[in-house]
Design a protein around this motif. Structure first.
Motif, PDB file in Angstrom:
ATOM      1  N   LEU A   1       0.858  -1.183   0.000  1.00 44.68           N
ATOM      2  CA  LEU A   1       0.000   0.000   0.000  1.00 44.68           C
ATOM      3  C   LEU A   1       0.893   1.232   0.000  1.00 44.68           C
ATOM      4  O   LEU A   1       1.851   1.318   0.758  1.00 44.68           O
ATOM      5  CB  LEU A   1      -0.858  -0.016   1.269  1.00 44.68           C
ATOM      6  N   ASP A   2       0.598   2.140  -0.909  1.00 44.79           N
ATOM      7  CA  ASP A   2       1.379   3.372  -0.986  1.00 44.79           C
ATOM      8  C   ASP A   2       0.483   4.447  -1.576  1.00 44.79           C
ATOM      9  O   ASP A   2      -0.672   4.176  -1.905  1.00 44.79           O
ATOM     10  CB  ASP A   2       2.614   3.150  -1.865  1.00 44.79           C
ATOM     11  N   GLY A   3       0.994   5.629  -1.769  1.00 44.32           N
ATOM     12  CA  GLY A   3       0.164   6.661  -2.385  1.00 44.32           C
ATOM     13  C   GLY A   3       0.792   8.017  -2.317  1.00 44.32           C
ATOM     14  O   GLY A   3       1.889   8.188  -1.779  1.00 44.32           O
ATOM     15  N   ASP A   4       0.099   8.993  -2.906  1.00 42.67           N
ATOM     16  CA  ASP A   4       0.542  10.384  -2.800  1.00 42.67           C
ATOM     17  C   ASP A   4      -0.654  11.228  -2.362  1.00 42.67           C
ATOM     18  O   ASP A   4      -1.643  10.676  -1.873  1.00 42.67           O
ATOM     19  CB  ASP A   4       1.120  10.865  -4.149  1.00 42.67           C
ATOM     20  N   ASP A   5      -0.565  12.539  -2.575  1.00 46.50           N
ATOM     21  CA  ASP A   5      -1.642  13.409  -2.083  1.00 46.50           C
ATOM     22  C   ASP A   5      -3.007  13.080  -2.670  1.00 46.50           C
ATOM     23  O   ASP A   5      -4.019  13.217  -2.001  1.00 46.50           O
ATOM     24  CB  ASP A   5      -1.320  14.870  -2.432  1.00 46.50           C
TER      25      ASP A   5
END
Ligand code: ADP
Length: 582
Positions: free
Chosen positions: A473-477
């Motif tokens: 699981l990862d991500g940005d704004d």
């Protein structure tokens, strides 16, 4: 350029129409005055010469038949020939009926008006010929010299059209030679015009001011508006786009406005339009920008097609599949249940051979049950009946739980399982005993997304013989990215574009033996798209595959606001009494 070319294409046609009308008038005039009613000759002092009538006949034939064939291939030449016939028929008419004294002299003014259309050469040539003739007249070389007073009127009657022609064709765009641009661009524009009007797709071109510049016959057929009524009008008055409920769409969803705002192509397959007769049609639409030299969007080309009929058929097909699979699920479940009972040693006594057969039958029935379930879900995703109960979900916690649930299945097959929860970002972090990670809020239906991730996970286990699986699981704004990676056979680049299509299964030796319906990834794509996200895969044959899901991420304040709003909707009295704590 767009202005010039559209002017050119319109004027080539008008020129030909003028040639036709002038020719017809001369021919009819000749037949009436010279042949049928010879008494009229006394009234018409200036009679029509057979030579102008003969030229007029050829001009009419060309205008009616030749021009239209020729203009498709060599449009400038077709226009020039039209102009030649106009000059010849009107010229002989004027010349043979008294030159400057002719009562048909006005016609020559029309010829002069068109002369500028073909550029300097033709304009100057017409001007020179006319003036040589006038000078010859003045010196009495050709016919009698006219009186000086009348001559002035005639010169004005001729000079004026020349001036108009000059300003009409030359003065259109600054001091640049519009005349030559016009004649060069004209031919391209006419052939483009022919293409646009012959294609079956509706084509509408809208300019910066939102006015319709091009409206082809297919667009007329779809919208019920004629080309004449829609040209020059604001497109919003003609193309009334509506949503699924038949309500006018919001300005921000208007595909043409979107293209003007973003300068990007917009495709919309769910848009509807109310026609001039108030009928609702479903459209498949693509709107693209035309970028001018200064980088701004000068026009938008909107191409669309009425897909109402196709949509009805699709819905009927989906309905048939869902009814059939729904009906068949019940007997299949019964067979599966009875087979399970037969295999249950506590309930039935069977010999080993029968057990072997019944086990196979049980497995096949389970597969059939799965197929019917997938068919049902696939049909529902297509006709929009798949229900979504969206809520604000913290994807981190959600995936922690899910990863635990699937871990057992991986271990059962002897595969290692790793779970990496994103900590690439430290903003909004919660500190736990072992992990520090951001909060990933999304507005989704957790059950549907669970189905998708479980499906990716089941596939990873199913197609991987040994090695390990990594869920992360990862991500940005703005996005949350979940991935499921395996060390399985991988998927070739040729198969990847088709992988998320209905019933697509990779046909290779490693995977052929493994059972499946080819519907899992199709359903996954539909669910993720409906959740506002994307699903894709990266893979290398022999090394493994990684499936990615990205979902739109909510800021904590947005998540909080949605939660509050939904809580209020669920308990309508809450905001009235003001007593409910959220
Ligand atoms: P099913 O697995 O039921 O056949 P899916 O739609 O889930 O249907 O998958 C479509 C195809 O994609 C599969 O038949 C398989 O060939 C390929 N595929 C899916 N996941 C993987 C994976 N993790 N590794 C290799 N191939 C895969």
């Amino acid at each position: 350029m767009s202005l010039l070319t559209s002017v050119a294409s319109r004027w080539y046609n008008r020129l030909n129409e003028t040639t036709l009308v002038a020719g017809l008038l001369i021919v009819v005039g000749y037949v009436l005055i010279e042949i049928l009613f010879q008494d009229w000759q006394s009234k018409f002092l200036l009679q029509i010469h057979p030579a102008s009538a003969a030229i007029a006949v050829v001009a009419v034939l060309y205008g009616a038949l030749g021009f239209h064939t020729l203009v498709k291939r060599v449009s400038t030449l077709a226009g020039l020939i039209s102009y030649g016939f106009l000059t010849a028929s009107v010229g002989t008419l004027v010349y043979t009926t008294g030159g400057l004294e002719s009562q048909y002299l006005l016609f020559w003014g029309v010829v002069i008006l068109f002369s500028g259309m073909f550029g300097w050469t033709i304009l100057s040539l017409t001007w020179a010929l006319t003036h040589v003739y006038i000078v010859l007249l003045l010196f009495g070389v050709v016919g009698a010299a006219p009186e000086t007073g009348r001559l002035l009127t005639y010169v004005l009657a001729i000079e004026l059209p020349f001036a108009v022609s000059f300003f009409l064709w030359y003065g259109q765009e600054g001091d640049q030679s519009a005349v030559s641009t016009l004649s060069a661009a004209g031919s391209a524009d006419i052939s483009q015009g022919i293409v646009v009007s012959s294609i079956a797709e509706s084509v509408v071109v809208v300019d910066e001011q939102g006015r319709i510049q091009v409206f082809n016959p297919a667009a007329s057929q779809t919208s019920g508006w004629s080309e004449g009524d829609s040209r020059g009008i604001d497109y919003r008055n003609v193309l009334s786009f509506v949503d699924e409920k038949g309500q006018p769409i919001l300005a921000e969803n208007d595909p043409i406005a979107k293209v003007f705002a973003t300068a990007q192509t917009v495709a919309d397959n769910d848009i509807r339009m109310r026609t001039r007769n108030k009928k609702l049609v479903e459209l498949s639409l693509v709107a693209s920008p035309i970028i001018s030299a200064d980088g701004a969007v000068s026009d938008v080309v909107c191409v669309f097609r009425d897909v109402s009929e196709e949509r009805i058929q699709e819905r009927q097909r989906a309905e048939f599949i869902s009814t059939a699979s729904h009906e068949m699920r019940t007997p299949v479940a019964a067979i599966e249940g009875y087979l399970a009972l037969a295999l249950n040693e506590g309930v039935s006594k069977i010999d080993s051979k029968a057990r072997e057969y019944l086990t196979k039958a049980h497995q096949s029935t389970q597969h059939l049950g799965r197929l019917f379930q997938d068919l049902l879900t696939a049909a529902k995703t297509e006709d929009g009946r798949l229900e979504f109960h969206t809520q604000v979900v913290e994807v981190g916690a959600f995936l922690d739980q899910l990863a635990e649930d699937v871990r057992f299945a991986a271990q059962k097959k002897g595969l290692m399982m790793e779970y990496q929860s994103g900590n690439s970002e430290l903003g909004n972090a919660v500190a736990g005993a072992q992990v520090v990670r951001p909060l990933y809020y999304a507005h989704i239906d957790p059950e549907r997304v669970r189905e998708v991730i479980t499906n990716l996970f089941d596939n990873a286990i199913k197609y991987t013989a040994e090695g390990k699986l990594v869920v992360s699981l990862d991500g940005d704004d703005s996005n949350i990215v979940i991935s499921v990676a395996d060390t399985g056979p991988g998927i070739s680049q040729d198969d990847i574009p088709h992988l998320f299509q209905k019933f697509y299964r990779v046909d290779n030796t490693e995977t052929r033996q493994i059972g499946g319906t080819g519907l899992g990834l199709f359903i996954a794509r539909k669910i993720i798209e409906k959740s506002g996200g994307k699903i894709w895969v990266e893979s290398q044959v022999g090394r493994g595959s990684t499936f990615f899901i990205s979902l739109p991420r909510l800021r904590p304040d947005q998540a909080e606001a949605i939660k509050k709003k939904e809580a209020l909707n669920e308990t309508p009295l809450a905001h009235v009494t003001g007593n409910v704590e959220i």
